[in-house]
Scaffold this active site. Structure first.
Site, short mmCIF file in Angstrom:
data_model
loop_
_atom_site.label_atom_id
_atom_site.label_comp_id
_atom_site.label_asym_id
_atom_site.label_seq_id
_atom_site.Cartn_x
_atom_site.Cartn_y
_atom_site.Cartn_z
N HIS A 56 10.15 6.30 1.86
CA HIS A 56 10.27 5.72 3.20
C HIS A 56 9.59 4.36 3.32
CE1 HIS A 56 6.27 7.71 4.14
NE2 HIS A 56 6.11 6.59 4.81
N ASP A 93 10.36 12.09 -1.08
CA ASP A 93 9.68 10.90 -0.55
C ASP A 93 8.93 10.15 -1.63
OD1 ASP A 93 9.08 9.01 1.32
OD2 ASP A 93 7.43 10.11 2.25
N GLY A 151 0.27 3.02 6.88
CA GLY A 151 0.00 1.98 5.88
C GLY A 151 -0.56 2.56 4.60
N ASN A 152 -1.12 3.80 4.68
CA ASN A 152 -1.59 4.51 3.48
C ASN A 152 -0.45 5.14 2.69
OD1 ASN A 152 -4.63 5.24 4.98
ND2 ASN A 152 -4.54 4.64 2.83
N SER A 153 0.74 5.26 3.30
CA SER A 153 1.84 5.92 2.63
C SER A 153 2.11 5.32 1.25
CB SER A 153 3.13 5.78 3.46
OG SER A 153 3.27 6.85 4.34
N VAL A 181 16.86 10.98 -7.55
CA VAL A 181 16.68 12.44 -7.58
C VAL A 181 16.75 12.98 -6.14
CG1 VAL A 181 15.12 14.34 -8.16
CG2 VAL A 181 15.25 12.32 -9.65
#
Length: 516
Positions: A88, A120, A193-195, A241
């Site tokens: 994302h 993800d 923002g840590n994603s 995948v």
């Protein structure tokens, strides 16, 4: 209750909210065995952590389309510049900008090699150089070990680390944007923002990939090392995948009812792109299965796990931009607008897709606030007062035309009439509406050209299509139906002089909302 399981004019009426609103996807609006040479230690975690900016056009269910730069995190896993982040964070972006170790003065380019919307995860390739990188933890990941979340929260270029412990070492987890078998729950605080940033142990080895946080319960989530390592080699080789190329989020209405999977953006050249899916679409069914019904990506991903991402998969889509429903296939026949007009006229009139999309429409609400429908903006002569039928029953009503007096007295002006009433108080059944109105219009020379059953998953009924009305070549289409939940009945008709007038019917069906 709302009459349909799909929204119209998403955001404009405040009908939608992201499922699990407090669960934040942390993005702002064997590859390397343990002990590999050159891997960073705990004191140098910052050197292998990335800030990633995705620039492109995205479509929000609440804000509509916008061009923006969203920021997330990532981390290097090889000396030659391979890095891991979240799907994302990067999928659907036009360009990627990367900064390493908080060095805002040195901007790096990157490309997406492979991705997975269900897991993800994405692997990106930085421009070739010699980079510090992470090792993966080789020891077991157990409850209560110390962990640290590294990254760039809130889009701030300043590197941040937070400390916590593992509260659940391995648990399945479905969220609005992923469906994972192996997730680490921990309390090292992460923010938007840590994603895509690394979750590391006390030696600086990666135990997971951060992808979500819940501020209310002080809970953070990371994709487990084992789940990530299973697919990273494939992604690095350019193999997607469990992916159709969608950056999507399961959507719910205000009552928590699942609406489908909202498409924020689409990867160019992907199966979704080739199928004709666009940012701002709402995917409601995949291979006959309602997706996003529980507010997560679970059903969507289970279809991909069952059939494979390369299989021909039937799809149903609602497109709020033009108020139309579409059906087709991934890896097969591209989606096309479902048109009552095309079905009724045998394709001799416009399908409604291009006409409805190109025209300007406006939303009309009846006086009771029970019924909403889109009509052409130039049909500005509007009546929204309640309608009393010949048996004394009261119906919520909307009537619109460029000239209602002419519309009501003859066939030389187009117009639309929409009626709705709770089933318990509806004094005229669907069949009676069709018979009554049909008898009336045939007195003016209208010829019944076609009649067929109607079903869109929310309503079931019948439509009659008449031609040659009033000696001026006008057309008339009448739809009478009952909601599938049995709560209310509707009667909707359009009087048309052109294909564009008839296209208003398709738009009306796509935009119609009744709540009783």
């Amino acid at each position: 209750m709302t009459s349909r399981h799909m929204p119209r004019r998403l955001g404009a009426a405040g009908l939608t909210t992201i499922a699990a609103a407090t669960l934040l996807s942390g993005c702002v609006p064997s590859f390397l065995p343990g002990g590999s040479s050159g891997a960073v230690g705990f004191d140098d975690v910052q050197q292998a952590t990335l800030q990633i900016e995705s620039v492109g056009t995205f479509v929000s269910p609440e804000e509509g389309g916008y061009e923006a730069a969203g920021r997330g995190s990532g981390f290097l896993i090889s000396e030659n510049g391979l890095a891991v982040t979240n799907n994302h964070v990067v999928v659907g972006a036009g360009t990627l900008k990367v900064w390493r170790a908080g060095d805002t003065g040195t901007e790096l380019n990157a490309k997406v090699l492979g991705s997975s919307e269900c897991l993800d995860l994405a692997v990106i390739q930085l421009e070739k150089d010699s980079y510090p990188h992470f090792d993966w933890r080789s020891d077991d990941i157990t409850t209560a070990i110390d962990v640290y979340a590294a990254g760039f929260p809130l889009g701030d270029p300043t590197f941040t680390m937070t400390r916590g412990i593992v509260s659940k070492a391995d648990t399945p987890m479905d969220t609005p944007w992923a469906s994972l078998d192996d997730v680490i729950e921990h309390d090292a605080r992460i923010r938007g923002g840590n994603s895509g940033g690394p979750l590391v142990d006390a030696q600086g080895r990666v135990v997971g990939v951060n992808y979500a946080g819940n501020d209310q319960y002080d809970q953070s989530l990371a994709i487990h090392r084992d789940q990530a390592q299973e697919v990273i080699a494939q992604l690095a080789k350019g193999e997607n995948v469990l992916s159709l190329g969608i950056n999507g989020t399961a959507l719910t209405d205000e009552e928590g009812t699942g609406l489908g999977v909202w498409v924020n953006s689409v990867a160019s050249g992907s199966s979704a792109d080739k199928a004709g899916v666009k940012p701002g679409d709402l995917l409601t069914k995949l291979e006959g299965v309602s997706v996003g019904a529980d507010g997560t990506m679970s059903d969507y991903c289970n279809v991909l796990r069952t059939h494979g991402q390369d299989a021909t998969l039937s799809a149903e889509v609602f497109r709020p931009a033009d108020g139309l429903y579409y059906s087709g296939q991934f890896n097969g026949d591209p989606i096309e607008a479902d048109s009552v007009v095309a079905a009724a006229t045998g394709g001799t009139a416009s399908s409604g897709g291009s006409a409805a999309a190109s025209a300007d429409f406006v939303s009309i609400v009846d006086d009771s606030g029970s019924v909403t429908v889109d009509v052409p903006v130039d049909w500005s002569d509007v009546d929204t007062a309640a309608f009393t039928d010949p048996r004394g029953g009261t119906w919520a009503s909307i009537e619109a035309s460029p000239d209602r007096a002419t519309y009501g007295s003859g066939w030389s002006a187009p117009g639309i009439s929409v009626l709705a009433a709770p089933t318990a108080t509806a004094t005229i059944s669907s069949e009676e509406w069709l018979q009554m109105v049909g008898s009336y219009v045939q007195q003016d020379g209208c010829v019944l050209a076609s009649s067929d059953a109607y079903s869109d998953g929310a309503y079931e009924g019948t439509y009659d299509y008449y031609t040659d009305c009033g000696g001026v070549g006008a057309s008339f289409l009448m739809l009478a139906a009952t909601s599938v939940d049995g709560t209310h009945s509707v009667a909707l008709s359009v009087q048309a002089l052109t294909d564009a007038d008839l296209a208003a019917l398709d738009r009306a069906l796509g935009s119609f909302i009744a709540a009783f």
